[in-house]
Enzyme design. Sequence first.
Site, short mmCIF file in Angstrom:
data_model
loop_
_atom_site.label_atom_id
_atom_site.label_comp_id
_atom_site.label_asym_id
_atom_site.label_seq_id
_atom_site.Cartn_x
_atom_site.Cartn_y
_atom_site.Cartn_z
N LYS A 148 63.21 -14.67 -23.01
CA LYS A 148 63.16 -15.05 -24.43
C LYS A 148 62.45 -16.39 -24.58
CE LYS A 148 67.32 -12.37 -25.46
NZ LYS A 148 68.78 -12.36 -25.64
N GLN A 166 73.86 -16.36 -25.47
CA GLN A 166 73.73 -15.13 -24.69
C GLN A 166 75.10 -14.56 -24.35
OE1 GLN A 166 70.82 -13.65 -24.16
NE2 GLN A 166 71.65 -11.97 -22.96
N ASP A 220 70.35 -13.54 -33.99
CA ASP A 220 70.89 -12.32 -33.37
C ASP A 220 71.43 -11.35 -34.43
OD1 ASP A 220 70.73 -12.07 -30.58
OD2 ASP A 220 72.32 -13.55 -30.25
N1 GUN Z 1 73.44 -9.73 -24.52
C1 GUN Z 1 72.90 -8.50 -24.51
N2 GUN Z 1 72.11 -8.31 -25.59
C2 GUN Z 1 72.18 -9.46 -26.31
C3 GUN Z 1 71.57 -9.88 -27.51
O1 GUN Z 1 70.83 -9.15 -28.19
N3 GUN Z 1 71.87 -11.14 -27.92
C4 GUN Z 1 72.70 -11.96 -27.22
N4 GUN Z 1 72.94 -13.18 -27.70
N5 GUN Z 1 73.27 -11.59 -26.09
C5 GUN Z 1 73.00 -10.35 -25.64
#
Ligand code: GUN
Length: 294
Positions: A54, A98, A121
Amino acid sequence: MTAQLIDGKALAARVRGEIATAAERLANDTGIRPGLSAVLVGDDPASATYVRMKGKACDEVGFKSHIVRMPGTSTQDELLEQVAQLNADPEIHGILVQLPLPSQIDPDVITLAISPSKDVDGFHPTNVGRLVAGDLETGFVSATPAGIMKLIAEAGIDPVGREAVIIGRSDIVGKPTALLLMHAHATITVCHSRTADLAAHTRRADILVAAVGRPNTVRGDMVKPGATVIDVGTNRVPRENGDGYRLVGDVDHASVADVAAWLTPVPGGVGPMTIAMLLANTLKAAERAAASSS
Ligand code: GUN
């Protein structure tokens, strides 16, 4: 029939190009560069990889990115303090904590603490509520479901009046994808671990979304001929030669490709689109911040 692959990698590259152009324009017009902060608690290798990807994606489209690494022993209060700092930082437009978090931290408490205007998110109840209500503009739609909708559109499929079957009812993928397809006027069915006869449902699907996290959940004999199949699975399985892991989806690619008209590959389908849509949300957050400060 041999399914055509929906190339998520190419589509994501196109979306990222548009985002880079818009970010450059925003910076020239307002001096504001979109900024995303990703918070990683602990050292789970898969989470560390996702966060790194990311950050790299941000750099490539000209965003500022900032990874906050906290020890796996961090307390909930320490993480709340970190989130409060990021909420107050005018250079940060998007905040992503995350998941999963270590067991001493309640993810719902953390999600609730993130400012809805920085919740790229789309997990905050305010943004989830907007999605339920069909307001896809004011808040943020979570990235994987938004990417799935773009992949379906890329295949030239209009969901209006179609049977859409989603396997998986997670807050991150299954539920929001069902809502987006419903708002797009599909007739939706959400299947899950307690569904009595999964194949009876999946065989009716014009659009089939598999988001369960288990390889080979969908086989060719469970798919309607001509269907569009979106494989959200990212399962690491040991390589046959014992040399590390390879990534496989929830769909048995070979048998489903014989029946479906469209199919997303793993890797190179949903994954790249998730990152592209996270960037799109961060750009939107920065544009909003610029508009409200001018
Ligand atoms: N863990 C797995 N997918 C995601 C996501 O889309 N966002 C976040 N913050 N954590 C994740």
